[in-house]
Design an enzyme around this catalytic site. Structure first.
Site, PDB file in Angstrom:
ATOM      1  N   ARG A  51       0.803  -1.226   0.000  1.00 44.72           N
ATOM      2  CA  ARG A  51       0.000   0.000   0.000  1.00 44.72           C
ATOM      3  C   ARG A  51       0.832   1.271   0.000  1.00 44.72           C
ATOM      4  O   ARG A  51       0.538   2.212  -0.744  1.00 44.72           O
ATOM      5  CB  ARG A  51      -0.930   0.039   1.216  1.00 44.72           C
ATOM      6  N   THR A  52       1.834   1.332   0.837  1.00 43.77           N
ATOM      7  CA  THR A  52       2.514   2.622   0.987  1.00 43.77           C
ATOM      8  C   THR A  52       3.228   3.003  -0.309  1.00 43.77           C
ATOM      9  O   THR A  52       3.127   4.138  -0.772  1.00 43.77           O
ATOM     10  CB  THR A  52       3.489   2.584   2.181  1.00 43.77           C
ATOM     11  N   LYS A  80      25.267  -3.166  -3.027  1.00 43.82           N
ATOM     12  CA  LYS A  80      26.722  -3.058  -3.254  1.00 43.82           C
ATOM     13  C   LYS A  80      27.402  -2.280  -2.135  1.00 43.82           C
ATOM     14  O   LYS A  80      28.594  -2.048  -2.173  1.00 43.82           O
ATOM     15  CB  LYS A  80      26.981  -2.332  -4.575  1.00 43.82           C
ATOM     16  N   ARG A 101      11.281   4.237   2.422  1.00 40.52           N
ATOM     17  CA  ARG A 101      11.024   3.302   3.528  1.00 40.52           C
ATOM     18  C   ARG A 101      12.316   2.554   3.807  1.00 40.52           C
ATOM     19  O   ARG A 101      12.996   2.108   2.880  1.00 40.52           O
ATOM     20  CB  ARG A 101       9.929   2.313   3.159  1.00 40.52           C
ATOM     21  N   HIS A 129       5.645   6.412  11.007  1.00 43.07           N
ATOM     22  CA  HIS A 129       5.038   6.170   9.693  1.00 43.07           C
ATOM     23  C   HIS A 129       4.029   7.296   9.430  1.00 43.07           C
ATOM     24  O   HIS A 129       2.822   7.094   9.465  1.00 43.07           O
ATOM     25  CB  HIS A 129       4.349   4.801   9.700  1.00 43.07           C
TER      26      HIS A 129
HETATM   27  C1  NCD Z   1       2.257  -0.791   8.124  1.00 40.24           C
HETATM   28  C2  NCD Z   1       3.762  -0.600   8.169  1.00 40.24           C
HETATM   29  O1  NCD Z   1       4.460  -0.836   7.177  1.00 40.24           O
HETATM   30  O2  NCD Z   1       4.209  -0.147   9.216  1.00 40.24           O
HETATM   31  N1  NCD Z   1       1.794  -1.036   6.833  1.00 40.24           N
HETATM   32  C3  NCD Z   1       1.459   0.040   6.064  1.00 40.24           C
HETATM   33  O3  NCD Z   1       2.296   0.796   5.663  1.00 40.24           O
HETATM   34  N2  NCD Z   1       0.167   0.250   5.797  1.00 40.24           N
HETATM   35  C4  NCD Z   1       1.751  -1.785   9.093  1.00 40.24           C
HETATM   36  C5  NCD Z   1       2.353  -3.149   9.110  1.00 40.24           C
HETATM   37  O4  NCD Z   1       3.217  -3.492   8.317  1.00 40.24           O
HETATM   38  O5  NCD Z   1       1.910  -3.920   9.954  1.00 40.24           O
END
Ligand code: NCD
Length: 309
Positions: A51-52, A80, A101, A129
Site C-alpha cells: 500500500r505505501t 553493493k 522506507r 510512519h
Molecule cells: C504498516 C507498516 O508498514 O508499518 N503497513 C502500512 O504501511 N500500511 C503496518 C504493518 O506493516 O503492519
C-alpha cells in the site's frame, strides 16, 4: 524546502488544511488531474510494501506526474554497499520528490539532510510512519466528523508498531483524546512514548490485556499486526501472533458507531467475517491513503491549488 519525517512536522492548522485538500481531491479529482504534470516521484523502498509504495505512486499518477524507483534494497546499489546519503544525492538529480522506507530508524532523516528534493518518510523501522497517520486522521475525520473528543483503542503490537507511534504523536494535539492501549505485556507501548508523549501532554489512558474489556467504550478500534520482522526470535513471534483475533462475536460488544481501522496488511488479527460489518473501515482507509498522499505531494511541492473553484 519541506520534508515529512514525523506527523509533528505539520501544525494542527496545517494538518487541517491538508485534510481539507484531500477531501476536495476526493470530491473533484478531475480538478487535480494535471497538477503535477512534468513532476517525478521516486519511491526508494528498502523494506517490503504494498500500500505505501503503490499509493504514493497512484497519488503521483493521479496528479498527472510520473514515477520511478526501486522496491527492495537488493535491486538497488544498497546491495553493493552504497550509503543512504549517496543514494539520495543521486535521486535528487532524477526526481522532484521522493518517498523512502527503510528498516533502520532515522534513515529517512539522514536522507533529508543530504537531499535537494522533499523526502517523505514512508516508514523507518519501528519508529514512525507519518503518511499512514495522515491516512488514519483523514479516515477518522471522515467517518466520525471530528478528531476531538474521542476514545481510541489501539490493539496488538504497540511496541514495534510504527503506525501506532505516529498516530499517538499526532492525536495528542487534539482536545479530549483518550486512549485504551490493548496489548499483551510483552508488546506494551514503549515507555518513552507513555512518558514523553502521553504523560507529558496529560492524556488519559489505560492499559488492558483483554480486547473484550475495551470494546464497549471505544469510538475507534485501531487493530495492528504483530510485527514479525522486528522480533529477535521466531518463538516469541509464534507465541504472540494470534493473541488477538477480532471476530463477529467480539464485534457484538462494540458500539454501533465504533469503526475498525487497520493500517494493513492483516494476518489473523481480524477475521475475514468482520469485513462485511459496516463498521469495518480498513479498506475505505486504503482509498483515503491515496487522496491524502495526493494532498501531501501538492503541499510539499508547493503547487498552488484553488479549493474554491
Ligand atoms: C504498516 C507498516 O508498514 O508499518 N503497513 C502500512 O504501511 N500500511 C503496518 C504493518 O506493516 O503492519
Amino acid at each position: 524546502m519541506r520534508h515529512l519525517m514525523s506527523p509533528l512536522d505539520f501544525s494542527v492548522e496545517e494538518l487541517d488544511k491538508l485534510l481539507d485538500l484531500a477531501q476536495d481531491i476526493e470530491a473533484k479529482p478531475e480538478k487535480y488531474a494535471h497538477a503535477c504534470a512534468g513532476k517525478k516521484l521516486a519511491t526508494l523502498f528498502y523494506e517490503p510494501s504494498t500500500r505505501t509504495r503503490l499509493s504514493h505512486e497512484a497519488a503521483m499518477l493521479n496528479l498527472g506526474g510520473s514515477i520511478m524507483g526501486f522496491s527492495s534494497a537488493d535491486s538497488s546499489s544498497a546491495a553493493k554497499g552504497e550509503s543512504v546519503s549517496d543514494t539520495i544525492r543521486t535521486i535528487s538529480c532524477y526526481a522532484d520528490i521522493c518517498a523512502m522506507r527503510h528498516p533502520k530508524e532515522g534513515a529517512p532523516m539522514v536522507a533529508c539532510q543530504h537531499s535537494s528534493i522533499p523526502v517523505i518518510n514512508a516508514g523507518d523501522g519501528g519508529h514512525q510512519h507519518p503518511t499512514q497517520t495522515l491516512t488514519d486522521l483523514l479516515t477518522i475525520r471522515n467517518l466520525k466528523g471530528r478528531l476531538e473528543n474521542m476514545t481510541i483503542g489501539l490493539c496488538g503490537d504497540l511496541k514495534f508498531g510504527r503506525t501506532v507511534h505516529s498516530l499517538i504523536n499526532a492525536l495528542v494535539r487534539y482536545e479530549g483524546i483518550r486512549f485504551v492501549l490493548i496489548s499483551p505485556e510483552e508488546l506494551r507501548l514503549p515507555e518513552y512514548i507513555r512518558h514523553d508523549v502521553l504523560d507529558r501532554n496529560s492524556i488519559p489512558y489505560e492499559e488492558v490485556v483483554r480486547l473484550e474489556d475495551a470494546m464497549p467504550k471505544l469510538d475507534i478500534l485501531y487493530m495492528t499486526r504483530v510485527q514479525k520482522e522486528r522480533f529477535f526470535n521466531e518463538e516469541d513471534y509464534v507465541r504472540m501472533k494470534d493473541f488477538y483475533i477480532l471476530d463477529r462475536e467480539k464485534m457484538k460488544l462494540a458500539p454501533e458507531d465504533m469503526y475498525v481501522l487497520h493500517p494493513l496488511p492483516r494476518v489473523n488479527e481480524i477475521s475475514v467475517e468482520v469485513d462485511d460489518d459496516p463498521r469495518a473501515a480498513y479498506f475505505r482507509q486504503v482509498q483515503y491513503g491515496v487522496y491524502v498522499r495526493m494532498a501531501l505531494i501538492l503541499t510539499l511541492l508547493d503547487i498552488p491549488v484553488d479549493q474554491q473553484s
